[in-house]
Each structure stands twice: as structure tokens, then as C-alpha cells.
Design a protein around this motif. Sequence first.
Motif, short mmCIF file in Angstrom:
data_model
loop_
_atom_site.label_atom_id
_atom_site.label_comp_id
_atom_site.label_asym_id
_atom_site.label_seq_id
_atom_site.Cartn_x
_atom_site.Cartn_y
_atom_site.Cartn_z
N ALA A 66 -44.94 -31.44 -38.16
CA ALA A 66 -43.68 -31.67 -37.46
C ALA A 66 -43.48 -30.61 -36.37
O ALA A 66 -43.02 -30.93 -35.26
CB ALA A 66 -42.51 -31.67 -38.44
N LEU A 67 -43.83 -29.36 -36.68
CA LEU A 67 -43.76 -28.31 -35.66
C LEU A 67 -44.67 -28.64 -34.48
O LEU A 67 -44.30 -28.45 -33.32
CB LEU A 67 -44.16 -26.96 -36.26
CG LEU A 67 -43.22 -26.33 -37.28
CD1 LEU A 67 -43.90 -25.14 -37.96
CD2 LEU A 67 -41.91 -25.91 -36.63
N GLN A 68 -45.86 -29.13 -34.79
CA GLN A 68 -46.80 -29.48 -33.73
C GLN A 68 -46.25 -30.60 -32.85
O GLN A 68 -46.35 -30.55 -31.62
CB GLN A 68 -48.15 -29.88 -34.31
CG GLN A 68 -49.19 -30.16 -33.25
CD GLN A 68 -50.57 -30.34 -33.84
OE1 GLN A 68 -50.75 -30.38 -35.05
NE2 GLN A 68 -51.56 -30.45 -32.97
N SER A 100 -49.88 -23.97 -45.46
CA SER A 100 -48.68 -24.12 -44.64
C SER A 100 -48.54 -22.94 -43.68
O SER A 100 -48.24 -23.13 -42.50
CB SER A 100 -47.42 -24.30 -45.48
OG SER A 100 -47.13 -23.16 -46.24
N ALA A 101 -48.80 -21.74 -44.16
CA ALA A 101 -48.71 -20.56 -43.29
C ALA A 101 -49.75 -20.61 -42.18
O ALA A 101 -49.45 -20.31 -41.02
CB ALA A 101 -48.87 -19.28 -44.12
N ALA A 102 -50.96 -21.01 -42.52
CA ALA A 102 -52.01 -21.12 -41.51
C ALA A 102 -51.66 -22.17 -40.47
O ALA A 102 -51.88 -21.98 -39.27
CB ALA A 102 -53.36 -21.45 -42.17
N GLY A 103 -51.09 -23.28 -40.91
CA GLY A 103 -50.69 -24.34 -39.98
C GLY A 103 -49.59 -23.90 -39.04
O GLY A 103 -49.64 -24.17 -37.83
N VAL A 107 -50.08 -23.59 -34.89
CA VAL A 107 -49.23 -24.27 -33.91
C VAL A 107 -48.64 -23.24 -32.94
O VAL A 107 -48.63 -23.45 -31.72
CB VAL A 107 -48.11 -25.08 -34.60
CG1 VAL A 107 -47.13 -25.63 -33.57
CG2 VAL A 107 -48.71 -26.21 -35.42
N SER A 108 -48.17 -22.14 -33.47
CA SER A 108 -47.58 -21.10 -32.62
C SER A 108 -48.57 -20.57 -31.60
O SER A 108 -48.27 -20.47 -30.41
CB SER A 108 -47.07 -19.95 -33.50
OG SER A 108 -46.46 -18.95 -32.72
N LEU A 109 -49.77 -20.26 -32.05
CA LEU A 109 -50.79 -19.72 -31.15
C LEU A 109 -51.32 -20.78 -30.18
O LEU A 109 -51.50 -20.49 -28.99
CB LEU A 109 -51.94 -19.11 -31.95
CG LEU A 109 -51.57 -17.87 -32.77
CD1 LEU A 109 -52.74 -17.47 -33.67
CD2 LEU A 109 -51.15 -16.72 -31.87
N ASP A 110 -51.54 -21.98 -30.66
CA ASP A 110 -52.06 -23.05 -29.80
C ASP A 110 -51.10 -23.39 -28.67
O ASP A 110 -51.52 -23.75 -27.57
CB ASP A 110 -52.35 -24.32 -30.60
CG ASP A 110 -53.60 -24.22 -31.47
OD1 ASP A 110 -54.34 -23.21 -31.36
OD2 ASP A 110 -53.83 -25.14 -32.27
N HIS A 111 -49.81 -23.28 -28.94
CA HIS A 111 -48.81 -23.67 -27.94
C HIS A 111 -48.11 -22.47 -27.30
O HIS A 111 -47.22 -22.66 -26.48
CB HIS A 111 -47.78 -24.61 -28.58
CG HIS A 111 -48.37 -25.93 -28.96
ND1 HIS A 111 -48.50 -26.98 -28.08
CD2 HIS A 111 -48.90 -26.37 -30.13
CE1 HIS A 111 -49.06 -28.00 -28.68
NE2 HIS A 111 -49.32 -27.66 -29.92
N GLN A 112 -48.52 -21.27 -27.69
CA GLN A 112 -47.88 -20.03 -27.23
C GLN A 112 -46.36 -20.18 -27.30
O GLN A 112 -45.62 -19.96 -26.35
CB GLN A 112 -48.32 -19.64 -25.82
CG GLN A 112 -47.98 -18.20 -25.51
CD GLN A 112 -48.59 -17.72 -24.20
OE1 GLN A 112 -49.34 -18.41 -23.53
NE2 GLN A 112 -48.23 -16.52 -23.84
#
Length: 154
Positions: A66-68, A100-103, A107-112
Motif C-alpha cells: 500500500a505504501l508503494q 514488513s520492516a524490509a518492505g 519503498v522509502s529508499l526506492d522512492h526517496q
Amino acid sequence: MFGADKGTSSRLDGKQLVIGIVQARFNQSVTNALAKACWDELLACGVQEKNIEHVQVPGALEVPVALQAMAEKGGYDALIALGCIIRGETYHFELVSNESAAGVTRVSLDHQLPIANAILTTENMDQAVARQVDKGRDAAQVAIEMANLLDDLA
């Protein structure tokens, strides 16, 4: 002091920010309390209610997808992950906690895009209840501070 710092208070100004929240429903009494504390703090820091999008998913493993989707949709200055994983008698706790933490991090790093991770991982319900309000507030503050920091760095 090492370098110039605007200070924490200026970084907790959410007046211009758009924030997305993804809340896991599993252990809903805790995640509802996390969400309420988070909302209250976002509003106290000046985020306008119309600039907060809040969605729910079944559990912590569904939070990253969902974050992604929100990150790919765009328009958010920061996102917040809310959930509660309580240790059981099997390896499932470790699997859900770690994945869940890795996901969320991916998402945070992939999308800055800053994502405040307030998916609680506790030994029991008492520990979760003891943390639900503080961690909800902390998540709101982290999201706002990091959104403003990244804006300053851009």
C-alpha cells in the motif's frame, strides 16, 4: 555545534505537507490507538486534515504494498506505516516483523520518500498498549521532520 541546523521546532511545521498513512487492521485496538495519536499529532503540527490520506490494510505484511502504491501515485511529502505485531509461539513473528520492516525501508529508499515506521513489534499486548500513543505521536513527528529535511536538502 557541528554545522548549521534549523532546529527541530522549525522542522515540525506541517502546514504545507501532504501525508499518507497506511494502517494495518490486525491487532486493531492497538493500531486504532496508534492512528488516533498519529492524526492528533499531525493536526497539532499544522498538517491540514484534507492533506492526510489514511488507508487500512489487513496486516503488517500488506503495509509495504500500500505504501508503494501511494509512493507511485505521488503527491505525498511523507508516508507513515502503522501496525502491531505481537510475538507468538512460532517463527511467524520474526517473518512478519522482518519482512514488513524490509518492505517499508525498500519503498522509502526506492522512492526517496520518508516513511515513518511505527509498526510495533512487541512480546505481548501489554507492551503494545504501553507504546501505542507515544509511537503514534512519534511517527507523525518523524514524517514531518523528515519531509522538511528532505525539502531543505533538495
